[in-house]
Scaffold this active site. Structure first.
Site, mmCIF file in Angstrom:
data_model
loop_
_atom_site.group_PDB
_atom_site.id
_atom_site.type_symbol
_atom_site.label_atom_id
_atom_site.label_comp_id
_atom_site.label_asym_id
_atom_site.label_seq_id
_atom_site.Cartn_x
_atom_site.Cartn_y
_atom_site.Cartn_z
ATOM 1 N N GLU A 168 -6.796 -7.265 -1.531
ATOM 2 C CA GLU A 168 -7.547 -7.143 -0.282
ATOM 3 C C GLU A 168 -8.981 -6.719 -0.565
ATOM 4 O O GLU A 168 -9.255 -5.543 -0.798
ATOM 5 C CB GLU A 168 -6.900 -6.122 0.677
ATOM 6 C CG GLU A 168 -5.562 -6.563 1.241
ATOM 7 C CD GLU A 168 -5.025 -5.621 2.305
ATOM 8 O OE1 GLU A 168 -5.816 -4.794 2.829
ATOM 9 O OE2 GLU A 168 -3.816 -5.704 2.613
ATOM 10 N N GLU B 171 0.827 -1.218 0.000
ATOM 11 C CA GLU B 171 0.000 0.000 0.000
ATOM 12 C C GLU B 171 0.861 1.269 0.000
ATOM 13 O O GLU B 171 0.655 2.178 0.804
ATOM 14 C CB GLU B 171 -0.955 -0.003 1.206
ATOM 15 C CG GLU B 171 -1.911 -1.183 1.195
ATOM 16 C CD GLU B 171 -2.980 -1.118 2.279
ATOM 17 O OE1 GLU B 171 -4.131 -1.506 1.998
ATOM 18 O OE2 GLU B 171 -2.667 -0.671 3.398
#
Length: 728
Positions: free
Chosen positions: A253, A184
């Site tokens: 995710e 991320e």
């Protein structure tokens, strides 16, 4: 003799066959449609299960349930601070036995996505970084910084080499088909500009150079350089496209729920919406989806991050914190996976043809050259059902839903139509009673006398504790003149303590004055309260408490924890600033230093046996008791609702932090339709965020289990009970 020889030969033959079957090398590649395993495009369904958030004794059952739920892949982060608690000293034992976990997945016939990071976020303490890393000279985290890159490369190489030594990459015949570097990084990349871009290019080149034989992934990083695949994280990823036309669409995710924080509500994501999100991604050409989390588990010990993340990391996942199936989420998703797999041949063979069926309705049709056809009929309206015409047939579509037709004719699944019964979970009493309760008071009176650390001014908490304890004592004294007006009936002085976080208890002359707490949204706070001072020397003791270190944010390693300023108001001279006077420091509790959580350590001090009611409102108190393990196999928990805030251990192992912080939020009605965000579906308003604390059965002995509780605020330990989690 002959029979025995033949038997031995057969055993040898089948053993060789079994071993060789596990060591068949796989070719893992990718194209614009999918991950290819031995040249075959695959639609892959994955689920996150983090090995340290459960116990090795739970792993096989969790993975079996994941496989039965239609998963192909188990996804896990690798937790650097768990594996290298001090430089060069490694821990791969117990819950941190990464190789055992991956081999358990392999033995169950599933693949692995190993997300090495080594930054993980994950609501995990310090985002997975060891705290010692912060003190490497010249370091700056997650940027083009040589000390950081050297440490990160060293750990990444260590993990990759460990996997290679055990032949765990698919290219060696193992289960690992994907690996992730970084995590991320998009927001940091944008904020750091050229330095961020240089770092991400270095990270990709470093990872690819490790020659694992499987593709590397970067999630939430649009600039992931070739050959690394950029992937999506979020509640929805149907708007995502990879950064190159020859890369597949991967959803690393798909958030199955949300985490909880002390003082916050429980967030629940309706399975109809989660299934809708997955079907939307697949109909757009997505080929890999990972549920974060599929089993959330428990933040044992002091592993929770945030700060203020709860010990429970249940995440409203299909398998709950205790390892039990959560219905209808588990069953409905299982049916979704079956429907998607029925479409696999068509999905991997063609791009969708999109046709409008109405203002809010569409058909996505996949047709292969071999003649297979699959259709996804979608209705994006949040309130109204629709009746649509497709292939000369009428179909009814509930609001905010997708119907899946593996043969372009018959509906086998609709995301909004749940046919699975809801499981009702209850926490029921066990026959195990706590006995032989005794107490030990944390010594406050001698604070400062034996302190080895003194300094002018207030020190930053992490710089002193290095996170060896949640607790840091700040002690000083203030002299009060006998002529002060407040001593002759005037208004009491007021103490102001400014803190960067996360919690604070105040003691004046050994007496508890009060507490103050931050929140996850605002770590900092100010304590204000009237103080009882007497003429002469007065002792001030402040205990600052960390409730998990931050795990996300630009250069969070530089964020401060602990006390920032101390002012005394209402003296005849006005205010007295105590900030820059001499302070003494004690890292941790005396009870921690004496290891009271172990039977040997506990026997080194005099405990008091007597009425617990006397201690019920007493702060900074240790409690110990014994209990026998209950029969049966149902998961167990401690009911801590009678306590305040602290930590709890069983047989020397930490269950984690507990805190009866009451949830504030908006617990109204919850509709599955419409865009999901965590505030949408809340529960538990006005109740403690977490009442029950998971006790793994593998931690228990049949008799004489040793329970230790450290209570900061005051509570009635006699009402702590062991309960069992039962599905009705």
């Amino acid at each position: 003799m002959e029979t025995s020889s033949v038997s031995k030969l057969l055993i040898w033959f089948f053993t060789v066959l079994l071993v060789s079957s596990k060591l068949i090398r796989c070719s893992i590649t990718y194209d614009k449609k999918a991950i290819l395993i031995n040249g075959q495009r695959r639609i892959l369904i994955s689920g996150s299960i983090h090995y340290p958030r459960s116990t090795p004794e739970m792993w096989e059952d969790l993975i079996k349930k994941a496989k039965d739920g239609g998963l192909d892949v188990i996804d896990t982060y690798v937790f650097w601070n768990a594996h290298e608690p001090s430089p060069g000293n490694y821990n791969f034992e117990g819950r941190y036995d990464l190789v055992r976990f991956i081999k358990t997945v392999q033995n169950m016939g599933l693949y692995v996505h190993l997300r090495i990071g080594p930054y993980v976020c994950a609501e995990w303490n310090f985002g997975g970084f060891p705290v010692w890393l912060k003190y490497v000279p010249g370091i700056s985290f997650r940027t083009d910084n040589e000390p950081f890159k050297s440490a990160m490369q060293g750990f990444t190489q260590k993990i990759v080499q460990m996997m290679k030594n055990e032949k765990l990459f698919a290219s060696q015949g193992g289960p690992i088909i994907l690996s992730q570097i970084e995590n991320e990084y998009g927001p940091e990349s944008k904020a750091l500009g050229a330095a961020g871009h240089a770092y991400i290019n270095w990270a990709a080149k470093m990872a690819v150079g490790l020659d694992t034989g499987v593709p590397w992934v970067m999630c939430k990083e649009d600039d992931a350089p070739d050959p690394v695949i950029n992937a999506c994280n979020g509640f929805y990823c149907d708007a995502f496209s990879p950064n190159k036309p020859y890369k597949p669409s991967l959803w690393t995710e798909a958030w199955s729920g949300w985490f909880t924080e002390f003082g916050g509500t429980i967030h629940q994501r309706p399975v109809q919406d989660l299934a809708f999100a997955v079907a939307r991604f697949i109909q757009k050409g997505g080929s890999y989806i990972n549920y974060y989390m599929y089993h959330g588990g428990t933040n044992f010990g002091r592993t929770a991050g945030g700060p203020f993340i709860t010990t429970s990391y249940d995440y409203d996942a299909p398998i709950d914190e205790y390892g039990l199936i959560r219905q209808p989420k588990y069953g409905h998703l299982k049916e979704l996976h079956r429907a998607i797999k029925l479409c696999e041949q068509a999905l991997v063979s063609s791009d969708p043809t999109v046709t409008s069926l109405g203002t809010y309705q569409e058909a996505h049709v996949f047709s292969s050259r071999q003649g297979s056809c699959a259709a996804f009929l979608s209705n994006y309206h949040t309130k109204s059902a629709a009746r649509v015409m497709f292939n000369n047939k009428h179909y009814n579509l509930p609001p905010w839903s997708i119907s899946i037709l593996p043969d372009c004719r018959k509906v086998v699944f609709n995301t909004a139509m749940v046919g699975v019964k809801t499981s009702h979970i209850q926490m029921l009493p066990t026959n195990s009673k706590m006995f032989s309760w005794e107490t030990y008071d944390e010594d406050i009176s001698s604070l400062g006398e034996s302190s080895r650390i003194t300094a002018p001014g207030l020190l930053e908490q992490m710089n002193v504790t290095r996170d060896t304890s949640d607790y840091l004592w700040y002690t000083t004294s203030v002299d009060i003149s006998p002529s002060e007006s407040f001593l002759r009936g005037g208004q009491k002085p007021t103490l102001n303590v400014d803190s960067a976080g996360h919690a604070l208890h105040v003691f004046i002359n050994g007496q508890f004055l009060g507490s103050a707490f931050g929140t996850r949204e605002n770590n900092g706070f100010t304590f204000t309260g009237p103080v009882n001072l007497h003429a002469g020397t007065n002792h001030i003791a402040l205990v600052s408490i960390a409730v998990g270190l931050p795990n996300v944010g630009l250069h969070y390693e530089t964020w401060k924890t602990g006390i920032l300023g101390v002012l005394l108001h209402g003296l005849d001279q006005g205010k007295k600033d105590l900030t820059w006077q001499k302070w003494s420091y004690q890292v941790g509790l005396k009870g921690e230093a004496m290891n009271l959580v172990s039977p040997d350590g506990a026997s080194s001090v005099e405990w008091i046996r007597g009425s617990l009611a006397i201690h019920s409102q007493q702060s900074m108190t240790w409690y110990k008791a014994y209990f026998d393990a209950p029969g049966g196999a149902e998961p167990l928990a401690l009911d801590m609702r009678s306590m305040g805030k602290g930590q709890v251990w069983i047989n020397g192992q930490s269950l984690g932090r507990y805190w009866m912080a009451y949830a504030k939020g908006d617990c109204g009605t919850c509709s599955y339709s419409g865009t999901f965000r965590p505030p949408k579906c809340q529960s538990g308003c006005g109740q403690p965020t977490q009442t029950w604390y998971h006790v793994p059965r593998s931690w228990l002995k049949p008799r004489q289990n040793f329970l230790v509780v450290f209570e900061e605020l005051g509570g009635d330990a006699s009402k702590i009970s062991l309960v069992r989690r039962s599905v009705l």
